[in-house]
Write an enzyme that holds these catalytic residues in place. Structure first.
Site, short mmCIF file in Angstrom:
data_model
loop_
_atom_site.label_atom_id
_atom_site.label_comp_id
_atom_site.label_asym_id
_atom_site.label_seq_id
_atom_site.Cartn_x
_atom_site.Cartn_y
_atom_site.Cartn_z
N THR A 196 -1.22 0.54 0.90
CA THR A 196 -0.90 1.96 1.09
C THR A 196 -0.66 2.28 2.56
O THR A 196 0.19 3.10 2.88
CB THR A 196 -2.01 2.88 0.51
OG1 THR A 196 -3.27 2.45 1.01
CG2 THR A 196 -2.03 2.84 -1.01
N ARG A 242 -2.59 4.98 -8.82
CA ARG A 242 -3.55 5.92 -9.40
C ARG A 242 -4.16 6.91 -8.44
O ARG A 242 -4.87 7.82 -8.87
CB ARG A 242 -4.64 5.14 -10.15
CG ARG A 242 -4.08 4.49 -11.40
CD ARG A 242 -5.09 3.64 -12.12
NE ARG A 242 -4.51 3.03 -13.30
CZ ARG A 242 -3.75 1.96 -13.29
NH1 ARG A 242 -3.48 1.36 -12.15
NH2 ARG A 242 -3.24 1.48 -14.41
N ASP A 283 4.76 -6.59 -3.82
CA ASP A 283 5.52 -6.14 -2.64
C ASP A 283 5.87 -7.23 -1.64
O ASP A 283 6.52 -6.96 -0.63
CB ASP A 283 4.77 -5.00 -1.94
CG ASP A 283 3.33 -5.39 -1.56
OD1 ASP A 283 3.06 -6.60 -1.38
OD2 ASP A 283 2.49 -4.48 -1.46
N HIS A 316 1.37 -10.04 -11.32
CA HIS A 316 2.33 -9.07 -11.86
C HIS A 316 3.74 -9.29 -11.34
O HIS A 316 4.57 -8.39 -11.40
CB HIS A 316 1.86 -7.65 -11.57
CG HIS A 316 0.56 -7.30 -12.25
ND1 HIS A 316 -0.23 -6.23 -11.87
CD2 HIS A 316 -0.09 -7.89 -13.28
CE1 HIS A 316 -1.30 -6.18 -12.65
NE2 HIS A 316 -1.25 -7.18 -13.51
N SER A 325 -8.19 -2.47 -5.47
CA SER A 325 -7.78 -2.40 -6.87
C SER A 325 -8.75 -1.49 -7.62
O SER A 325 -9.96 -1.58 -7.43
CB SER A 325 -7.78 -3.79 -7.50
OG SER A 325 -7.54 -3.67 -8.90
P1 NAD Z 1 -4.32 1.15 -8.38
O1 NAD Z 1 -3.31 2.12 -7.90
O2 NAD Z 1 -4.82 1.23 -9.75
O3 NAD Z 1 -5.59 1.19 -7.43
C1 NAD Z 1 -5.50 1.16 -6.06
C2 NAD Z 1 -6.87 1.48 -5.52
O4 NAD Z 1 -6.85 1.35 -4.13
C3 NAD Z 1 -7.33 2.91 -5.84
O5 NAD Z 1 -8.57 2.85 -6.51
C4 NAD Z 1 -7.45 3.57 -4.46
O6 NAD Z 1 -8.57 4.41 -4.36
C5 NAD Z 1 -7.59 2.40 -3.53
N1 NAD Z 1 -7.01 2.60 -2.21
C6 NAD Z 1 -5.77 3.00 -1.90
N2 NAD Z 1 -5.56 2.97 -0.57
C7 NAD Z 1 -6.74 2.56 -0.02
C8 NAD Z 1 -7.18 2.33 1.32
N3 NAD Z 1 -6.37 2.51 2.38
N4 NAD Z 1 -8.45 1.93 1.51
C9 NAD Z 1 -9.30 1.75 0.46
N5 NAD Z 1 -8.93 1.93 -0.82
C10 NAD Z 1 -7.67 2.33 -1.05
O7 NAD Z 1 -3.72 -0.26 -8.10
P2 NAD Z 1 -3.97 -1.58 -8.84
O8 NAD Z 1 -5.30 -1.60 -9.49
O9 NAD Z 1 -3.63 -2.61 -7.88
O10 NAD Z 1 -2.98 -1.59 -10.10
C11 NAD Z 1 -1.77 -1.02 -10.22
C12 NAD Z 1 -0.68 -2.01 -10.56
O11 NAD Z 1 0.54 -1.45 -10.13
C13 NAD Z 1 -0.77 -3.30 -9.81
O12 NAD Z 1 -1.27 -4.24 -10.65
C14 NAD Z 1 0.64 -3.64 -9.35
O13 NAD Z 1 1.25 -4.49 -10.27
C15 NAD Z 1 1.36 -2.33 -9.38
N6 NAD Z 1 1.58 -1.72 -8.05
C16 NAD Z 1 1.82 -2.52 -6.96
C17 NAD Z 1 2.04 -1.97 -5.71
C18 NAD Z 1 2.31 -2.88 -4.54
O14 NAD Z 1 2.76 -4.00 -4.75
N7 NAD Z 1 2.02 -2.48 -3.31
C19 NAD Z 1 2.00 -0.59 -5.54
C20 NAD Z 1 1.75 0.22 -6.68
C21 NAD Z 1 1.54 -0.38 -7.93
#
Ligand code: NAD
Ligand code: ZN
Length: 253
Positions: free
Chosen positions: A33, A41, A109, A126, A200
């Site tokens: 992020t 989420r 990514d 994924h 995650s």
């Molecule tokens: P998720 O969105 O379910 O969870 C991400 C978690 O990270 C959240 O609980 C959030 O509170 C936490 N978070 C976000 N930024 C943070 C920070 N700076 N410090 C601490 N915590 C932080 O993501 P997921 O469980 O990885 O699953 C979603 C699926 O969507 C993944 O499996 C993936 O396939 C896909 N996805 C991938 C990307 C990417 O590649 N960057 C982005 C979005 C979704």
């Protein structure tokens, strides 16, 4: 144990890392992020804007394939511009130090690869969204090629080699998990003595089964995520702080 503040989180993590022989980092969208790629989420995350297109809809409808590609092109700028964050760099440092031979990621990514963590030691559960493949013959197509075709014919292109559908190389909801990465992830989980779940929400199964598997196998479990997860109760250390802040001290300069 929930770390009371950033400093004690880093201190405790340092001890666990020093004591570990084989660390397995397991990463989700939260590590990226800070690189400008929203997670699913969190409030304002991708999830709240566009419900993902399930696999069966992608394969059964040209309209859905067109829509999937339009959405992918909208995200292209964020993906193309993103640089590895502090978390990615810290994990690459742990790899170079011989502490983390491999990692497992839910991310698509390519930022772990870009951070210098060797691609052959990255297990992608994924898939990867930075390129596309034909669903039938698996031929690889680059994003620029798909974009050009799409713009020229105003619809998602099919595979010139076999006529199959071309999809970004990710695993969609409703698509079966890739067997080889799942097996590698399981082997790595069983071989580690410290499992680091980073960024995650740990709700997407079967990927979320790995922290549990690690714990049951006797490994230590650390969860770094700013929101609570279902597995916080069994973790040895829970860090609800910003991932970049927590991992920055582990970057070797
Ligand atoms: P998720 O969105 O379910 O969870 C991400 C978690 O990270 C959240 O609980 C959030 O509170 C936490 N978070 C976000 N930024 C943070 C920070 N700076 N410090 C601490 N915590 C932080 O993501 P997921 O469980 O990885 O699953 C979603 C699926 O969507 C993944 O499996 C993936 O396939 C896909 N996805 C991938 C990307 C990417 O590649 N960057 C982005 C979005 C979704
Ligand atoms: Zn094909």
């Amino acid at each position: 144990m929930i770390a009371p503040d950033l400093e004690s989180a880093i201190d405790r993590l340092r001890e666990l890392v020093e004591d570990a022989r084989v660390i397995l980092p397991f990463t989700g969208a939260g590590i990226s992020t800070e690189c400008g790629i929203p997670d699913f989420r969190s409030p304002g995350g991708l999830w709240t804007k566009n419900k993902p297109i399930p696999f069966d809809e992608f394969v059964s409808s040209q309209e859905m394939r067109d829509e999937a590609w339009r959405r992918r092109f909208v995200l292209e700028e964020s993906f193309a511009r993103a640089k590895p964050g502090r978390g990615h760099l810290a994990l690459a440092s742990l790899h170079r130090a011989g502490k983390a031979p491999a990692l497992v990621t839910q991310n698509i990514d390519n930022l772990h690869q870009n951070s210098g963590f060797p691609a052959e030691h990255i297990v992608e559960l994924h898939g990867n969204t930075t390129y596309a493949t034909c669903l039938d013959c698996a031929t690889r197509y680059e994003m620029g090629w798909v974009r050009k075709k799409f713009d020229a014919q105003r619809r998602a292109p099919d595979c010139p080699a076999c006529g199959g559908y071309i999809k970004s190389a990710t695993i969609s909801f409703g698509q079966s998990m890739p067997a080889e990465p799942m097996q590698r992830a399981e082997n790595l989980t069983n071989a580690c003595d410290l499992f680091l779940a980073i960024g995650s929400s740990l709700v997407v199964w079967p990927a979320a089964g790995f922290p549990l598997m690690a714990k049951q196998n006797g490994a230590g479990l650390v969860i770094i995520n700013r929101e609570p997860t279902e597995f916080d109760g069994i973790a040895d250390l829970v860090v609800r702080q910003d991932i970049g802040d927590v991992l920055a001290p582990f970057i070797a300069h």
